[in-house]
Enzyme design. Structure first.
Site, PDB file in Angstrom:
ATOM      1  N   ARG A  48       0.826  -1.215   0.000  1.00  0.00           N
ATOM      2  CA  ARG A  48       0.000   0.000   0.000  1.00  0.00           C
ATOM      3  C   ARG A  48       0.856   1.259   0.000  1.00  0.00           C
ATOM      4  NH1 ARG A  48      -4.183  -0.626   4.861  1.00  0.00           N
ATOM      5  NH2 ARG A  48      -2.288  -1.412   5.865  1.00  0.00           N
ATOM      6  N   ILE A 138       3.430 -23.826  14.068  1.00  0.00           N
ATOM      7  CA  ILE A 138       3.120 -25.198  14.483  1.00  0.00           C
ATOM      8  C   ILE A 138       2.533 -25.977  13.298  1.00  0.00           C
ATOM      9  CG2 ILE A 138       1.835 -26.632  16.096  1.00  0.00           C
ATOM     10  CD1 ILE A 138       1.610 -24.165  17.905  1.00  0.00           C
ATOM     11  N   GLU A 192      -2.426  -5.970  20.210  1.00  0.00           N
ATOM     12  CA  GLU A 192      -2.577  -4.808  19.344  1.00  0.00           C
ATOM     13  C   GLU A 192      -3.141  -3.636  20.146  1.00  0.00           C
ATOM     14  OE1 GLU A 192      -1.637  -4.763  16.250  1.00  0.00           O
ATOM     15  OE2 GLU A 192      -1.275  -6.892  15.903  1.00  0.00           O
ATOM     16  N   ASP A 203     -10.445 -14.036  16.679  1.00  0.00           N
ATOM     17  CA  ASP A 203      -9.299 -14.690  16.047  1.00  0.00           C
ATOM     18  C   ASP A 203      -9.345 -16.194  16.276  1.00  0.00           C
ATOM     19  OD1 ASP A 203      -6.272 -14.399  15.052  1.00  0.00           O
ATOM     20  OD2 ASP A 203      -6.265 -15.706  16.807  1.00  0.00           O
ATOM     21  N   LYS A 207      -9.988 -19.612  13.576  1.00  0.00           N
ATOM     22  CA  LYS A 207      -9.113 -20.786  13.545  1.00  0.00           C
ATOM     23  C   LYS A 207      -9.887 -22.060  13.879  1.00  0.00           C
ATOM     24  CE  LYS A 207      -5.184 -17.895  14.814  1.00  0.00           C
ATOM     25  NZ  LYS A 207      -4.270 -17.462  15.897  1.00  0.00           N
ATOM     26  N   GLY A 306       3.777 -14.105  15.163  1.00  0.00           N
ATOM     27  CA  GLY A 306       5.052 -13.424  14.974  1.00  0.00           C
ATOM     28  C   GLY A 306       5.563 -13.598  13.570  1.00  0.00           C
TER      29      GLY A 306
END
Length: 430
Positions: A48, A138, A192, A203, A207, A306
Protein backbone atom coordinates in the site's frame (compact mmCIF):
# COMPACT_ATOMS: atom_id res chain seq x y z
CA UNK A 1 18.25 -32.82 -12.07
CA UNK A 2 17.35 -29.24 -11.16
CA UNK A 3 15.29 -27.14 -13.53
CA UNK A 4 17.05 -23.88 -14.36
CA UNK A 5 13.99 -21.72 -15.10
CA UNK A 6 12.86 -20.25 -11.79
CA UNK A 7 9.38 -20.53 -10.37
CA UNK A 8 8.03 -17.01 -9.97
CA UNK A 9 6.40 -15.88 -6.73
CA UNK A 10 4.20 -12.83 -6.20
CA UNK A 11 4.02 -11.54 -2.63
CA UNK A 12 0.87 -9.69 -1.57
CA UNK A 13 1.70 -7.71 1.56
CA UNK A 14 5.06 -6.83 3.03
CA UNK A 15 4.40 -6.21 6.70
CA UNK A 16 5.86 -8.19 9.59
CA UNK A 17 5.17 -11.56 7.97
CA UNK A 18 5.59 -10.59 4.32
CA UNK A 19 8.97 -8.94 4.85
CA UNK A 20 10.19 -12.03 6.69
CA UNK A 21 8.99 -14.28 3.86
CA UNK A 22 10.92 -12.14 1.38
CA UNK A 23 14.03 -12.20 3.58
CA UNK A 24 14.02 -15.99 3.92
CA UNK A 25 13.41 -16.44 0.20
CA UNK A 26 16.51 -14.35 -0.46
CA UNK A 27 18.88 -15.60 2.22
CA UNK A 28 17.91 -19.28 1.86
CA UNK A 29 17.54 -19.23 -1.92
CA UNK A 30 20.01 -22.06 -2.57
CA UNK A 31 18.50 -24.36 0.06
CA UNK A 32 14.96 -23.68 -1.18
CA UNK A 33 16.01 -24.42 -4.75
CA UNK A 34 17.61 -27.72 -3.68
CA UNK A 35 14.50 -28.76 -1.76
CA UNK A 36 12.09 -27.78 -4.52
CA UNK A 37 14.10 -28.88 -7.54
CA UNK A 38 14.08 -25.43 -9.14
CA UNK A 39 15.00 -21.92 -8.07
CA UNK A 40 12.28 -19.61 -6.79
CA UNK A 41 12.25 -15.97 -7.75
CA UNK A 42 10.44 -13.10 -6.07
CA UNK A 43 8.78 -11.56 -9.11
CA UNK A 44 6.77 -8.77 -7.47
CA UNK A 45 5.65 -7.37 -4.13
CA UNK A 46 2.30 -5.60 -3.79
CA UNK A 47 2.12 -2.98 -1.02
CA UNK A 48 0.00 0.00 0.00
CA UNK A 49 2.89 2.38 0.72
CA UNK A 50 5.56 2.06 -1.97
CA UNK A 51 7.74 4.83 -0.51
CA UNK A 52 8.55 2.81 2.60
CA UNK A 53 12.09 1.42 2.59
CA UNK A 54 12.07 -2.39 2.51
CA UNK A 55 15.48 -3.83 3.18
CA UNK A 56 16.54 -6.58 0.80
CA UNK A 57 13.72 -6.00 -1.71
CA UNK A 58 14.58 -4.38 -5.02
CA UNK A 59 12.61 -1.19 -5.59
CA UNK A 60 11.57 -2.28 -9.09
CA UNK A 61 9.71 -5.27 -7.63
CA UNK A 62 7.42 -3.10 -5.52
CA UNK A 63 3.99 -2.16 -6.85
CA UNK A 64 0.69 -0.82 -5.56
CA UNK A 65 -1.26 -2.62 -8.28
CA UNK A 66 -1.83 -6.04 -6.74
CA UNK A 67 -4.44 -6.99 -9.34
CA UNK A 68 -2.04 -6.40 -12.23
CA UNK A 69 0.61 -8.44 -10.43
CA UNK A 70 -1.57 -11.54 -10.02
CA UNK A 71 -2.84 -11.19 -13.59
CA UNK A 72 0.61 -11.28 -15.17
CA UNK A 73 0.29 -14.88 -16.32
CA UNK A 74 3.91 -15.82 -15.58
CA UNK A 75 3.35 -16.04 -11.82
CA UNK A 76 3.51 -19.60 -10.49
CA UNK A 77 2.60 -18.95 -6.84
CA UNK A 78 0.90 -16.05 -5.11
CA UNK A 79 1.65 -15.62 -1.39
CA UNK A 80 -1.16 -13.65 0.29
CA UNK A 81 -0.34 -12.13 3.69
CA UNK A 82 -2.41 -8.93 3.58
CA UNK A 83 -5.28 -10.33 5.66
CA UNK A 84 -8.91 -9.25 5.76
CA UNK A 85 -11.70 -10.19 3.38
CA UNK A 86 -11.28 -7.76 0.51
CA UNK A 87 -9.26 -7.25 -1.61
CA UNK A 88 -7.69 -10.57 -0.53
CA UNK A 89 -10.62 -12.68 -1.74
CA UNK A 90 -10.72 -11.07 -5.19
CA UNK A 91 -6.96 -11.25 -5.57
CA UNK A 92 -6.86 -14.95 -4.69
CA UNK A 93 -9.62 -15.89 -7.12
CA UNK A 94 -7.96 -13.76 -9.81
CA UNK A 95 -4.68 -15.58 -9.17
CA UNK A 96 -6.38 -18.93 -9.75
CA UNK A 97 -8.00 -17.65 -12.95
CA UNK A 98 -4.59 -16.61 -14.30
CA UNK A 99 -2.85 -19.88 -13.52
CA UNK A 100 -1.22 -19.33 -10.13
CA UNK A 101 -1.48 -21.45 -7.00
CA UNK A 102 -1.94 -19.65 -3.69
CA UNK A 103 -0.37 -19.78 -0.24
CA UNK A 104 -2.32 -17.78 2.33
CA UNK A 105 -2.16 -16.91 6.02
CA UNK A 106 -5.65 -15.37 5.99
CA UNK A 107 -7.65 -17.10 8.72
CA UNK A 108 -10.59 -14.67 8.60
CA UNK A 109 -11.12 -15.16 4.86
CA UNK A 110 -10.68 -18.93 4.99
CA UNK A 111 -13.12 -19.24 7.89
CA UNK A 112 -15.72 -17.20 6.01
CA UNK A 113 -15.23 -18.26 2.38
CA UNK A 114 -12.98 -21.31 2.44
CA UNK A 115 -15.43 -23.45 0.47
CA UNK A 116 -15.65 -20.94 -2.38
CA UNK A 117 -11.87 -20.52 -2.50
CA UNK A 118 -11.33 -24.29 -2.57
CA UNK A 119 -13.88 -24.57 -5.37
CA UNK A 120 -12.07 -21.90 -7.38
CA UNK A 121 -8.73 -23.64 -6.85
CA UNK A 122 -10.18 -26.97 -7.99
CA UNK A 123 -11.87 -25.41 -11.01
CA UNK A 124 -8.55 -24.07 -12.27
CA UNK A 125 -6.44 -27.03 -11.17
CA UNK A 126 -4.40 -25.08 -8.65
CA UNK A 127 -3.33 -25.44 -5.01
CA UNK A 128 -4.64 -23.54 -2.00
CA UNK A 129 -2.40 -24.02 1.05
CA UNK A 130 -2.78 -22.19 4.38
CA UNK A 131 -0.73 -23.76 7.17
CA UNK A 132 0.12 -20.28 8.48
CA UNK A 133 -3.56 -19.42 9.04
CA UNK A 134 -3.70 -21.43 12.28
CA UNK A 135 -1.14 -21.55 15.09
CA UNK A 136 1.79 -19.88 13.30
CA UNK A 137 4.80 -22.15 12.93
CA UNK A 138 3.12 -25.20 14.48
CA UNK A 139 2.55 -27.89 11.83
CA UNK A 140 -1.15 -28.56 12.29
CA UNK A 141 -3.13 -28.18 9.06
CA UNK A 142 -1.00 -30.66 7.15
CA UNK A 143 -1.04 -33.34 9.88
CA UNK A 144 -4.83 -33.08 10.10
CA UNK A 145 -5.29 -33.00 6.35
CA UNK A 146 -2.68 -35.59 5.39
CA UNK A 147 -1.06 -37.50 8.27
CA UNK A 148 -4.41 -38.26 9.94
CA UNK A 149 -6.36 -38.64 6.69
CA UNK A 150 -6.85 -42.35 7.38
CA UNK A 151 -7.93 -41.85 10.99
CA UNK A 152 -11.13 -40.58 12.63
CA UNK A 153 -10.56 -37.36 14.57
CA UNK A 154 -13.00 -36.96 17.45
CA UNK A 155 -11.81 -33.81 19.19
CA UNK A 156 -9.51 -30.85 18.68
CA UNK A 157 -8.88 -28.84 21.84
CA UNK A 158 -6.41 -26.01 21.84
CA UNK A 159 -4.92 -22.66 22.75
CA UNK A 160 -4.71 -20.91 19.38
CA UNK A 161 -4.19 -17.28 20.37
CA UNK A 162 -0.92 -16.20 21.96
CA UNK A 163 -2.16 -12.82 23.19
CA UNK A 164 -4.95 -14.26 25.30
CA UNK A 165 -2.74 -17.01 26.65
CA UNK A 166 -0.14 -14.46 27.71
CA UNK A 167 -2.79 -12.41 29.54
CA UNK A 168 -4.36 -15.38 31.30
CA UNK A 169 -0.97 -16.84 32.19
CA UNK A 170 0.05 -13.51 33.70
CA UNK A 171 -3.17 -13.35 35.72
CA UNK A 172 -2.59 -16.90 36.94
CA UNK A 173 1.09 -16.57 37.85
CA UNK A 174 1.09 -13.08 39.39
CA UNK A 175 -2.47 -12.49 40.56
CA UNK A 176 -2.79 -9.50 38.25
CA UNK A 177 -6.19 -8.29 37.11
CA UNK A 178 -7.31 -8.48 33.49
CA UNK A 179 -6.55 -4.84 32.63
CA UNK A 180 -3.12 -4.93 34.25
CA UNK A 181 -2.19 -8.09 32.32
CA UNK A 182 -3.55 -6.63 29.07
CA UNK A 183 -1.49 -3.45 29.56
CA UNK A 184 1.66 -5.52 29.96
CA UNK A 185 0.83 -7.58 26.86
CA UNK A 186 0.37 -4.35 24.90
CA UNK A 187 3.64 -2.88 26.16
CA UNK A 188 5.51 -6.04 25.12
CA UNK A 189 3.93 -6.06 21.67
CA UNK A 190 1.82 -9.18 22.22
CA UNK A 191 -1.46 -7.26 22.02
CA UNK A 192 -2.58 -4.81 19.34
CA UNK A 193 -3.63 -1.26 20.19
CA UNK A 194 -7.17 -2.56 19.65
CA UNK A 195 -7.09 -6.09 21.11
CA UNK A 196 -10.75 -6.86 20.40
CA UNK A 197 -10.12 -9.59 17.82
CA UNK A 198 -7.98 -11.48 20.32
CA UNK A 199 -9.62 -10.94 23.71
CA UNK A 200 -13.19 -11.32 22.41
CA UNK A 201 -12.31 -14.60 20.71
CA UNK A 202 -12.81 -13.60 17.05
CA UNK A 203 -9.30 -14.69 16.05
CA UNK A 204 -9.62 -18.04 17.81
CA UNK A 205 -13.10 -18.60 16.38
CA UNK A 206 -11.82 -18.23 12.81
CA UNK A 207 -9.11 -20.79 13.54
CA UNK A 208 -11.65 -23.13 15.16
CA UNK A 209 -13.79 -23.02 12.02
CA UNK A 210 -10.80 -24.00 9.87
CA UNK A 211 -9.71 -26.80 12.22
CA UNK A 212 -13.21 -28.24 12.56
CA UNK A 213 -13.72 -28.27 8.81
CA UNK A 214 -10.52 -30.20 8.20
CA UNK A 215 -10.81 -32.53 11.19
CA UNK A 216 -14.40 -33.57 10.52
CA UNK A 217 -14.52 -33.35 6.70
CA UNK A 218 -17.38 -30.89 7.04
CA UNK A 219 -17.85 -27.28 6.01
CA UNK A 220 -17.73 -25.16 9.15
CA UNK A 221 -17.99 -21.40 8.74
CA UNK A 222 -17.16 -18.68 11.22
CA UNK A 223 -20.87 -18.13 11.87
CA UNK A 224 -21.13 -21.75 13.05
CA UNK A 225 -18.64 -21.21 15.88
CA UNK A 226 -19.91 -20.22 19.32
CA UNK A 227 -17.71 -17.41 20.62
CA UNK A 228 -17.22 -16.01 24.10
CA UNK A 229 -14.40 -13.62 25.03
CA UNK A 230 -12.24 -13.55 28.15
CA UNK A 231 -12.63 -9.94 29.30
CA UNK A 232 -14.86 -10.96 32.22
CA UNK A 233 -12.35 -13.40 33.71
CA UNK A 234 -11.24 -12.16 37.14
CA UNK A 235 -8.57 -12.86 39.72
CA UNK A 236 -11.35 -14.43 41.82
CA UNK A 237 -12.02 -16.91 39.00
CA UNK A 238 -8.38 -17.96 39.11
CA UNK A 239 -8.67 -18.35 42.87
CA UNK A 240 -11.62 -20.70 42.38
CA UNK A 241 -9.77 -22.58 39.67
CA UNK A 242 -6.77 -23.13 41.93
CA UNK A 243 -9.02 -24.51 44.66
CA UNK A 244 -10.17 -27.11 42.10
CA UNK A 245 -6.63 -27.88 40.96
CA UNK A 246 -7.23 -26.05 37.68
CA UNK A 247 -6.15 -23.04 35.68
CA UNK A 248 -8.05 -20.99 33.09
CA UNK A 249 -7.36 -20.90 29.35
CA UNK A 250 -9.21 -19.47 26.34
CA UNK A 251 -9.87 -22.65 24.37
CA UNK A 252 -10.94 -23.48 20.85
CA UNK A 253 -12.88 -26.74 21.05
CA UNK A 254 -14.06 -28.75 18.05
CA UNK A 255 -15.88 -32.00 18.82
CA UNK A 256 -17.64 -34.82 17.08
CA UNK A 257 -20.84 -35.90 18.87
CA UNK A 258 -20.75 -39.25 20.66
CA UNK A 259 -23.08 -40.75 18.06
CA UNK A 260 -20.97 -39.33 15.23
CA UNK A 261 -23.95 -37.56 13.72
CA UNK A 262 -22.96 -33.94 14.27
CA UNK A 263 -20.10 -31.64 15.27
CA UNK A 264 -19.66 -28.55 17.40
CA UNK A 265 -17.13 -25.73 17.35
CA UNK A 266 -16.75 -23.20 20.13
CA UNK A 267 -14.36 -20.71 21.72
CA UNK A 268 -14.61 -19.64 25.36
CA UNK A 269 -12.64 -19.45 28.63
CA UNK A 270 -12.59 -22.69 30.57
CA UNK A 271 -11.06 -24.24 33.64
CA UNK A 272 -8.75 -27.15 32.85
CA UNK A 273 -7.01 -29.45 35.34
CA UNK A 274 -3.36 -28.70 36.05
CA UNK A 275 -2.66 -32.31 35.05
CA UNK A 276 -3.79 -31.64 31.46
CA UNK A 277 -0.93 -30.88 29.00
CA UNK A 278 -2.57 -27.62 27.93
CA UNK A 279 -2.40 -26.27 31.48
CA UNK A 280 1.39 -25.97 31.23
CA UNK A 281 1.36 -23.85 28.06
CA UNK A 282 2.80 -20.51 29.18
CA UNK A 283 3.25 -17.02 27.80
CA UNK A 284 2.32 -16.34 24.18
CA UNK A 285 2.70 -19.95 23.07
CA UNK A 286 0.01 -22.03 21.35
CA UNK A 287 -0.79 -25.71 21.72
CA UNK A 288 -3.41 -27.97 20.17
CA UNK A 289 -4.51 -31.33 21.55
CA UNK A 290 -5.94 -33.78 18.99
CA UNK A 291 -7.82 -36.95 19.91
CA UNK A 292 -8.46 -39.63 17.28
CA UNK A 293 -9.51 -43.27 17.15
CA UNK A 294 -6.27 -44.86 16.00
CA UNK A 295 -3.54 -42.36 16.86
CA UNK A 296 -4.97 -41.59 20.28
CA UNK A 297 -3.90 -38.31 21.84
CA UNK A 298 -1.49 -35.98 20.04
CA UNK A 299 -0.26 -32.55 21.08
CA UNK A 300 1.20 -29.85 18.83
CA UNK A 301 3.07 -27.04 20.60
CA UNK A 302 5.05 -23.95 19.65
CA UNK A 303 5.00 -20.21 18.90
CA UNK A 304 1.65 -19.32 17.38
CA UNK A 305 2.34 -15.89 15.94
CA UNK A 306 5.05 -13.42 14.97
CA UNK A 307 6.92 -12.69 11.78
CA UNK A 308 9.47 -15.51 11.77
CA UNK A 309 7.21 -18.35 13.01
CA UNK A 310 4.41 -17.45 10.60
CA UNK A 311 6.86 -17.00 7.74
CA UNK A 312 8.22 -20.47 8.48
CA UNK A 313 4.75 -21.94 7.89
CA UNK A 314 4.31 -19.86 4.72
CA UNK A 315 7.66 -21.07 3.34
CA UNK A 316 6.77 -24.67 4.13
CA UNK A 317 3.63 -24.30 2.05
CA UNK A 318 5.56 -22.52 -0.69
CA UNK A 319 7.97 -25.44 -0.99
CA UNK A 320 5.09 -27.95 -1.16
CA UNK A 321 3.17 -25.94 -3.75
CA UNK A 322 6.26 -25.42 -5.90
CA UNK A 323 7.02 -29.14 -5.83
CA UNK A 324 3.47 -29.84 -6.96
CA UNK A 325 3.88 -27.28 -9.72
CA UNK A 326 7.00 -28.96 -11.03
CA UNK A 327 5.29 -32.37 -10.97
CA UNK A 328 2.17 -31.11 -12.71
CA UNK A 329 0.07 -32.12 -9.72
CA UNK A 330 -1.94 -30.56 -6.92
CA UNK A 331 -2.08 -31.40 -3.25
CA UNK A 332 -5.15 -32.22 -1.15
CA UNK A 333 -8.08 -29.90 -1.65
CA UNK A 334 -11.20 -29.47 0.43
CA UNK A 335 -12.60 -32.63 2.00
CA UNK A 336 -16.21 -31.99 2.99
CA UNK A 337 -17.76 -35.32 2.08
CA UNK A 338 -19.10 -35.98 5.60
CA UNK A 339 -21.28 -32.84 5.53
CA UNK A 340 -22.16 -33.25 9.21
CA UNK A 341 -24.56 -30.75 10.77
CA UNK A 342 -23.08 -28.25 13.21
CA UNK A 343 -25.01 -28.41 16.49
CA UNK A 344 -25.88 -25.20 18.36
CA UNK A 345 -24.18 -24.35 21.65
CA UNK A 346 -27.32 -25.27 23.59
CA UNK A 347 -26.69 -28.95 22.83
CA UNK A 348 -23.07 -28.94 24.00
CA UNK A 349 -22.52 -31.04 27.12
CA UNK A 350 -19.79 -30.15 29.61
CA UNK A 351 -19.14 -29.50 33.31
CA UNK A 352 -19.76 -26.11 34.90
CA UNK A 353 -18.37 -24.09 37.78
CA UNK A 354 -20.97 -21.62 39.09
CA UNK A 355 -20.28 -19.06 41.82
CA UNK A 356 -23.35 -17.55 43.51
CA UNK A 357 -23.71 -14.71 46.01
CA UNK A 358 -26.42 -15.82 48.45
CA UNK A 359 -27.96 -14.95 51.79
CA UNK A 360 -26.19 -16.67 54.68
CA UNK A 361 -29.13 -18.39 56.32
CA UNK A 362 -30.55 -21.90 56.71
CA UNK A 363 -32.25 -23.49 53.71
CA UNK A 364 -30.37 -21.64 50.97
CA UNK A 365 -28.40 -24.69 49.87
CA UNK A 366 -31.58 -26.77 49.74
CA UNK A 367 -33.31 -24.16 47.53
CA UNK A 368 -30.36 -24.00 45.15
CA UNK A 369 -30.05 -27.78 44.97
CA UNK A 370 -33.78 -28.07 44.20
CA UNK A 371 -33.42 -25.68 41.22
CA UNK A 372 -30.55 -27.74 39.80
CA UNK A 373 -32.56 -30.95 40.23
CA UNK A 374 -35.66 -29.48 38.59
CA UNK A 375 -33.62 -28.68 35.48
CA UNK A 376 -31.94 -32.07 35.33
CA UNK A 377 -28.48 -30.79 36.26
CA UNK A 378 -26.58 -33.08 38.61
CA UNK A 379 -24.32 -31.47 41.23
CA UNK A 380 -20.83 -32.84 41.76
CA UNK A 381 -19.55 -30.65 44.61
CA UNK A 382 -20.77 -27.67 46.65
CA UNK A 383 -18.73 -25.25 48.76
CA UNK A 384 -20.26 -22.48 50.91
CA UNK A 385 -18.55 -19.72 52.88
CA UNK A 386 -20.51 -17.09 54.81
CA UNK A 387 -19.98 -13.96 56.87
CA UNK A 388 -22.20 -11.15 58.19
CA UNK A 389 -25.37 -12.40 56.55
CA UNK A 390 -23.86 -12.91 53.10
CA UNK A 391 -22.29 -16.03 51.59
CA UNK A 392 -20.56 -17.36 48.55
CA UNK A 393 -21.86 -20.64 47.18
CA UNK A 394 -19.75 -22.49 44.62
CA UNK A 395 -21.38 -25.34 42.69
CA UNK A 396 -19.55 -27.68 40.33
CA UNK A 397 -21.83 -29.80 38.17
CA UNK A 398 -21.52 -33.12 36.48
CA UNK A 399 -21.82 -32.93 32.69
CA UNK A 400 -24.88 -31.00 31.54
CA UNK A 401 -26.07 -29.35 28.34
CA UNK A 402 -25.60 -25.63 27.88
CA UNK A 403 -29.34 -25.22 27.43
CA UNK A 404 -30.17 -26.94 30.73
CA UNK A 405 -27.55 -24.92 32.56
CA UNK A 406 -28.93 -21.69 31.08
CA UNK A 407 -32.40 -22.60 32.36
CA UNK A 408 -30.96 -23.40 35.76
CA UNK A 409 -29.23 -20.04 36.06
CA UNK A 410 -32.35 -18.16 34.99
CA UNK A 411 -34.31 -19.92 37.74
CA UNK A 412 -31.60 -19.27 40.33
CA UNK A 413 -31.74 -15.54 39.60
CA UNK A 414 -35.42 -15.56 40.63
CA UNK A 415 -34.72 -16.90 44.12
CA UNK A 416 -34.94 -14.28 46.84
CA UNK A 417 -31.98 -15.85 48.59
CA UNK A 418 -29.69 -15.54 45.55
CA UNK A 419 -28.17 -12.05 45.44
CA UNK A 420 -26.42 -12.61 42.13
CA UNK A 421 -24.45 -14.96 39.87
CA UNK A 422 -20.80 -13.98 40.32
CA UNK A 423 -19.41 -16.18 37.55
CA UNK A 424 -20.11 -19.16 35.34
CA UNK A 425 -17.28 -21.08 33.72
CA UNK A 426 -17.06 -24.34 31.86
CA UNK A 427 -14.70 -27.09 33.00
CA UNK A 428 -12.91 -28.91 30.16
CA UNK A 429 -10.10 -31.35 29.60
CA UNK A 430 -11.27 -34.15 31.87
Amino acid sequence: MMRTRPLKVALLGCGVVGSEVARIMTTHADDLAARIGAPVELAGVAVRRPSKVREGIQAELVTTDATALVKRGDIDVVVEVIGGIEPARSLITTAFEHGASVVSANKALLAQDGAALHAAAEEHGRDLYYEAAVAGAIPLIRPLRESLAGDKVNRVLGIVNGTTNFILDKMDSTGAGYQEALDEATALGYAEADPTADVEGFDAAAKAAILAGIAFHTRVRLDDVYREGMTEVTAADFGSAKEMGCTIKLLAICERAADGGSVTARVHPAMIPLTHPLASVRGAYNAVFVESDAAGQLMFYGPGAGGSPTASAVLGDLVAVCRNRLNGATGPGESAYAALPVSPMGEVVTRYHISLDVADKPGVLAQVATVFAEHGVSIDTVRQQGKDGEASLVVVTHRASDASLTGTVEALRKLDTVRGVASIMRVEGE
